[in-house]
Write an enzyme that holds these catalytic residues in place. Structure first.
Site, PDB file in Angstrom:
ATOM      1  N   ASN A   9       0.890  -1.162   0.000  1.00  0.00           N
ATOM      2  CA  ASN A   9       0.000   0.000   0.000  1.00  0.00           C
ATOM      3  C   ASN A   9       0.931   1.216   0.000  1.00  0.00           C
ATOM      4  O   ASN A   9       1.518   1.549   1.027  1.00  0.00           O
ATOM      5  CB  ASN A   9      -0.880  -0.052   1.252  1.00  0.00           C
ATOM      6  CG  ASN A   9      -1.890   1.073   1.293  1.00  0.00           C
ATOM      7  OD1 ASN A   9      -1.848   1.996   0.483  1.00  0.00           O
ATOM      8  ND2 ASN A   9      -2.794   1.004   2.255  1.00  0.00           N
ATOM      9  N   ARG A  88      -2.482  -2.066  -3.497  1.00  0.00           N
ATOM     10  CA  ARG A  88      -3.706  -1.310  -3.292  1.00  0.00           C
ATOM     11  C   ARG A  88      -3.658  -0.105  -4.234  1.00  0.00           C
ATOM     12  O   ARG A  88      -2.722   0.689  -4.200  1.00  0.00           O
ATOM     13  CB  ARG A  88      -3.781  -0.828  -1.850  1.00  0.00           C
ATOM     14  CG  ARG A  88      -5.040  -0.066  -1.608  1.00  0.00           C
ATOM     15  CD  ARG A  88      -5.171   0.347  -0.177  1.00  0.00           C
ATOM     16  NE  ARG A  88      -6.523   0.796   0.044  1.00  0.00           N
ATOM     17  CZ  ARG A  88      -7.074   0.939   1.233  1.00  0.00           C
ATOM     18  NH1 ARG A  88      -6.380   0.657   2.306  1.00  0.00           N
ATOM     19  NH2 ARG A  88      -8.310   1.361   1.340  1.00  0.00           N
ATOM     20  N   HIS A 176     -13.120   2.401  -0.370  1.00  0.00           N
ATOM     21  CA  HIS A 176     -13.039   1.412   0.715  1.00  0.00           C
ATOM     22  C   HIS A 176     -13.524   0.035   0.253  1.00  0.00           C
ATOM     23  O   HIS A 176     -13.949  -0.796   1.064  1.00  0.00           O
ATOM     24  CB  HIS A 176     -13.847   1.839   1.957  1.00  0.00           C
ATOM     25  CG  HIS A 176     -13.244   2.994   2.703  1.00  0.00           C
ATOM     26  ND1 HIS A 176     -13.990   4.029   3.226  1.00  0.00           N
ATOM     27  CD2 HIS A 176     -11.965   3.288   3.004  1.00  0.00           C
ATOM     28  CE1 HIS A 176     -13.193   4.900   3.810  1.00  0.00           C
ATOM     29  NE2 HIS A 176     -11.956   4.481   3.682  1.00  0.00           N
ATOM     30  N   ASN A 203     -10.137   6.788  10.006  1.00  0.00           N
ATOM     31  CA  ASN A 203      -9.768   8.163   9.719  1.00  0.00           C
ATOM     32  C   ASN A 203     -10.493   8.612   8.447  1.00  0.00           C
ATOM     33  O   ASN A 203     -11.016   9.706   8.355  1.00  0.00           O
ATOM     34  CB  ASN A 203      -8.253   8.221   9.571  1.00  0.00           C
ATOM     35  CG  ASN A 203      -7.724   9.556   9.976  1.00  0.00           C
ATOM     36  OD1 ASN A 203      -8.423  10.369  10.578  1.00  0.00           O
ATOM     37  ND2 ASN A 203      -6.492   9.799   9.615  1.00  0.00           N
ATOM     38  N   ARG A 233     -11.619  15.179   6.560  1.00  0.00           N
ATOM     39  CA  ARG A 233     -12.391  15.453   5.330  1.00  0.00           C
ATOM     40  C   ARG A 233     -13.825  15.830   5.684  1.00  0.00           C
ATOM     41  O   ARG A 233     -14.382  15.321   6.647  1.00  0.00           O
ATOM     42  CB  ARG A 233     -12.392  14.219   4.428  1.00  0.00           C
ATOM     43  CG  ARG A 233     -11.063  13.979   3.757  1.00  0.00           C
ATOM     44  CD  ARG A 233     -11.080  12.707   2.950  1.00  0.00           C
ATOM     45  NE  ARG A 233     -10.158  11.721   3.492  1.00  0.00           N
ATOM     46  CZ  ARG A 233     -10.190  10.421   3.231  1.00  0.00           C
ATOM     47  NH1 ARG A 233     -11.100   9.931   2.423  1.00  0.00           N
ATOM     48  NH2 ARG A 233      -9.315   9.605   3.773  1.00  0.00           N
ATOM     49  N   MET A 276     -10.395  10.403  16.968  1.00  0.00           N
ATOM     50  CA  MET A 276     -11.607  10.216  17.770  1.00  0.00           C
ATOM     51  C   MET A 276     -11.295   9.936  19.233  1.00  0.00           C
ATOM     52  O   MET A 276     -12.005  10.392  20.133  1.00  0.00           O
ATOM     53  CB  MET A 276     -12.448   9.088  17.163  1.00  0.00           C
ATOM     54  CG  MET A 276     -13.804   8.935  17.774  1.00  0.00           C
ATOM     55  SD  MET A 276     -14.819  10.431  17.648  1.00  0.00           S
ATOM     56  CE  MET A 276     -15.759  10.107  16.156  1.00  0.00           C
ATOM     57  N   ARG A 277     -10.217   9.190  19.478  1.00  0.00           N
ATOM     58  CA  ARG A 277      -9.862   8.899  20.876  1.00  0.00           C
ATOM     59  C   ARG A 277      -9.657  10.189  21.666  1.00  0.00           C
ATOM     60  O   ARG A 277     -10.108  10.328  22.798  1.00  0.00           O
ATOM     61  CB  ARG A 277      -8.559   8.090  20.942  1.00  0.00           C
ATOM     62  CG  ARG A 277      -8.766   6.621  21.006  1.00  0.00           C
ATOM     63  CD  ARG A 277      -7.471   5.912  20.758  1.00  0.00           C
ATOM     64  NE  ARG A 277      -6.881   6.342  19.484  1.00  0.00           N
ATOM     65  CZ  ARG A 277      -5.947   5.691  18.834  1.00  0.00           C
ATOM     66  NH1 ARG A 277      -5.444   4.598  19.338  1.00  0.00           N
ATOM     67  NH2 ARG A 277      -5.484   6.125  17.691  1.00  0.00           N
ATOM     68  N   ILE A 321     -12.454   3.364  14.369  1.00  0.00           N
ATOM     69  CA  ILE A 321     -13.521   3.806  15.271  1.00  0.00           C
ATOM     70  C   ILE A 321     -14.566   2.696  15.420  1.00  0.00           C
ATOM     71  O   ILE A 321     -15.003   2.376  16.532  1.00  0.00           O
ATOM     72  CB  ILE A 321     -14.174   5.102  14.736  1.00  0.00           C
ATOM     73  CG1 ILE A 321     -13.141   6.238  14.671  1.00  0.00           C
ATOM     74  CG2 ILE A 321     -15.368   5.501  15.589  1.00  0.00           C
ATOM     75  CD1 ILE A 321     -13.625   7.479  13.912  1.00  0.00           C
ATOM     76  N   GLY A 322     -14.958   2.112  14.301  1.00  0.00           N
ATOM     77  CA  GLY A 322     -16.002   1.082  14.326  1.00  0.00           C
ATOM     78  C   GLY A 322     -15.612  -0.135  15.151  1.00  0.00           C
ATOM     79  O   GLY A 322     -16.442  -0.733  15.839  1.00  0.00           O
ATOM     80  N   GLU A 371      -8.026  -5.534   4.799  1.00  0.00           N
ATOM     81  CA  GLU A 371      -7.851  -5.217   3.382  1.00  0.00           C
ATOM     82  C   GLU A 371      -6.648  -5.944   2.783  1.00  0.00           C
ATOM     83  O   GLU A 371      -6.668  -6.352   1.629  1.00  0.00           O
ATOM     84  CB  GLU A 371      -7.696  -3.697   3.228  1.00  0.00           C
ATOM     85  CG  GLU A 371      -8.997  -2.960   3.541  1.00  0.00           C
ATOM     86  CD  GLU A 371      -8.801  -1.561   4.095  1.00  0.00           C
ATOM     87  OE1 GLU A 371      -8.005  -1.395   5.044  1.00  0.00           O
ATOM     88  OE2 GLU A 371      -9.442  -0.623   3.594  1.00  0.00           O
TER      89      GLU A 371
HETATM   90  P1  ADP Z   1      -7.278   4.818   8.633  1.00  0.00           P
HETATM   91  O1  ADP Z   1      -8.509   5.251   7.901  1.00  0.00           O
HETATM   92  O2  ADP Z   1      -6.187   5.843   8.629  1.00  0.00           O
HETATM   93  O3  ADP Z   1      -6.831   3.401   8.336  1.00  0.00           O
HETATM   94  P2  ADP Z   1      -8.084   3.703  11.190  1.00  0.00           P
HETATM   95  O4  ADP Z   1      -9.024   2.698  10.626  1.00  0.00           O
HETATM   96  O5  ADP Z   1      -6.838   3.206  11.825  1.00  0.00           O
HETATM   97  O6  ADP Z   1      -7.733   4.836  10.163  1.00  0.00           O
HETATM   98  O7  ADP Z   1      -8.920   4.562  12.268  1.00  0.00           O
HETATM   99  C1  ADP Z   1      -8.346   5.634  12.932  1.00  0.00           C
HETATM  100  C2  ADP Z   1      -9.406   6.225  13.844  1.00  0.00           C
HETATM  101  O8  ADP Z   1      -9.829   5.234  14.788  1.00  0.00           O
HETATM  102  C3  ADP Z   1      -8.909   7.423  14.661  1.00  0.00           C
HETATM  103  O9  ADP Z   1      -9.883   8.433  14.690  1.00  0.00           O
HETATM  104  C4  ADP Z   1      -8.740   6.808  16.035  1.00  0.00           C
HETATM  105  O10 ADP Z   1      -8.890   7.768  17.047  1.00  0.00           O
HETATM  106  C5  ADP Z   1      -9.889   5.837  16.052  1.00  0.00           C
HETATM  107  N1  ADP Z   1      -9.732   4.863  17.147  1.00  0.00           N
HETATM  108  C6  ADP Z   1      -8.841   3.869  17.265  1.00  0.00           C
HETATM  109  N2  ADP Z   1      -8.982   3.241  18.462  1.00  0.00           N
HETATM  110  C7  ADP Z   1      -9.993   3.885  19.115  1.00  0.00           C
HETATM  111  C8  ADP Z   1     -10.631   3.728  20.387  1.00  0.00           C
HETATM  112  N3  ADP Z   1     -10.244   2.790  21.247  1.00  0.00           N
HETATM  113  N4  ADP Z   1     -11.635   4.573  20.690  1.00  0.00           N
HETATM  114  C9  ADP Z   1     -12.033   5.538  19.842  1.00  0.00           C
HETATM  115  N5  ADP Z   1     -11.484   5.726  18.624  1.00  0.00           N
HETATM  116  C10 ADP Z   1     -10.482   4.917  18.266  1.00  0.00           C
END
Ligand code: ADP
Length: 391
Positions: A9, A88, A176, A203, A233, A276-277, A321-322, A371
């Site tokens: 990637n 990718r 995605h 993200n 974004r 988000m954290r 986040i999910g 992925e």
């Molecule tokens: P990318 O799109 O760059 O691959 P990720 O899938 O790694 O990003 O997601 C990053 C996001 O996930 C960030 O906003 C991060 O704060 C959030 N995140 C990761 N772990 C947690 C958590 N335990 N609680 C809340 N948000 C989280």
């Protein structure tokens, strides 16, 4: 002999990679070459996820970094034979609904798509060129973020613009796709054939409505800006805002691009962070509003996608986040009981896999995305290493 495929990637100054065996889902090694240039760094992890020493190498170019990566792998697996490299690639245009082995003709086609994804496509193609240089004669396989959505019905592919623009490729591509492809491939039997909304909340964030495992509608459109608000974004925006920025504020395309891709979303709303954290613990009114906006837009898009597929049997959360934020999942689901969505707080706190309450009409799940595995599967298939043999 250790036969393997490599997944890559490639970003502007980074390369994420994973080495997969000819069979099986667990990588032999993973890693990241970062800040490619005079200050490049290379970090590797072995099969158990523990750091492994990287071979010294020239990290000033993508090709040098790829060679250093491979030399490091050779250090671990001296009899390594690389069968193919899976890449990718953000954009496959109108015609690519599946991965493709890269030829000179395909490369020219993918280069011509760079204006559709100028921030990512050129770097992805640099990765392909660099890998072809590093491993002459090894198949290079392009795996597209757009491919999974290419068979959506016309109505979800088009904008209400003059036809000529559709014909030249101004369409809703969705992105995605590698993540959605993976989720579709692991959905449990009882929901795999149903109407499933997948929320890829990282993200970058988007959602996709699946029916019978196929993409029907998605929130991202022509670019990776549309739909949900993301780390930096904007998500859905009235195009009139862009006209205003150009006409009244004299902003150039480059300035608007920077605004929409890098300064908006959670970062823009909170004035604090795209993470988000951090927002969850910040306790400022702006951080709370950023979260409110994110949650609200997720709820609206779930409603919209359910309308697109005529209902909902399951909702799946994935990506950073999910997969990790029980708070955001709980807040999104809190106002969706009218769709049969009801969470079990204890299951939600445990991050799934099933987090819906017993007896709730709609199954809600957390499924970590993968992925790289989708790319590895395509890279294997391209050289005749079939998943059937893997079973
Ligand atoms: P990318 O799109 O760059 O691959 P990720 O899938 O790694 O990003 O997601 C990053 C996001 O996930 C960030 O906003 C991060 O704060 C959030 N995140 C990761 N772990 C947690 C958590 N335990 N609680 C809340 N948000 C989280």
């Amino acid at each position: 002999m250790t036969e393997a495929v490599l997944t890559l990637n490639a970003g502007s100054s980074s390369l994420k990679f994973a080495l997969f065996p000819a069979r099986g889902d667990r990588p032999l090694a993973t890693g990241l070459a970062d800040r490619i240039g005079p200050e490049g760094t290379l970090k590797l992890k072995g099969r158990d996820g523990q750091p492994v020493a990287a071979a010294p190498g020239d990290l000033r170019s993508h090709a040098g970094a790829i060679r250093a990566v491979f030399d490091s792998f050779r250090g671990q697996y001296p009899d390594l034979t690389l069968r193919s490299v899976g890449h990718r690639v953000v954009h496959g245009g109108v015609s690519h609904a599946a991965p493709v082995t890269v030829t000179a003709t395909v490369m020219a086609e993918l280069e011509a798509l760079a204006p559709f994804a100028p921030l990512h496509q050129p770097h992805n193609l640099t990765g392909i060129r660099a890998a072809a240089e590093a491993f002459a004669g090894v198949a290079q396989v392009a795996c597209f973020d757009t491919a999974f959505h290419r068979n959506q019905p016309w109505i979800n592919d088009a904008f209400a613009l003059p036809r000529a623009l559709y014909d030249e490729g101004v369409r809703r591509y969705g992105f995605h796709g590698l993540s959605y492809d993976y989720i579709a491939s692991v959905l449990p039997g009882e929901v795999a054939h149903g109407r499933v909304i997948v929320a890829h909340l990282g993200n970058g964030a988007s959602m996709c409505a699946l029916h019978n495992g196929r993409s029907v509608a998605s929130t991202m459109g022509f670019s990776a800006l549309d739909g949900l608000p993301m780390g930096t974004r904007c998500g859905q925006i009235d195009p009139g805002v862009l006209l205003y920025l150009m006409d009244q504020k004299g902003m150039s395309a480059a300035q608007i691009s920077d605004l929409l891709y890098r300064q908006s979303g959670l970062l823009g709303l909170s004035g604090l962070s795209n993470d988000m954290r951090m927002l969850e613990t910040a306790e400022t009114p702006e951080a709370e509003q950023a979260i409110d906006y994110f949650v609200y837009r997720c709820q609206r898009e779930i409603g919209s996608l359910a309308a697109a597929v005529g209902g909902i049997d399951a909702l799946v959360f994935t990506a950073g986040i999910g997969e990790n934020s029980r708070l955001i999942r709980a807040r999104i689901c809190a106002r969706l009981s009218w769709m049969g969505i009801e969470l079990d707080p204890a299951r939600n706190a445990d991050n799934g896999p099933v987090i819906s309450a017993a007896g709730a009409p709609t199954t809600v799940m957390v499924i970590p995305t993968n992925e790289e595995l989708v790319i590895a599967r395509a890279a294997r298939a391209a050289v005749g290493l079939t998943e059937q043999e893997a079973a």
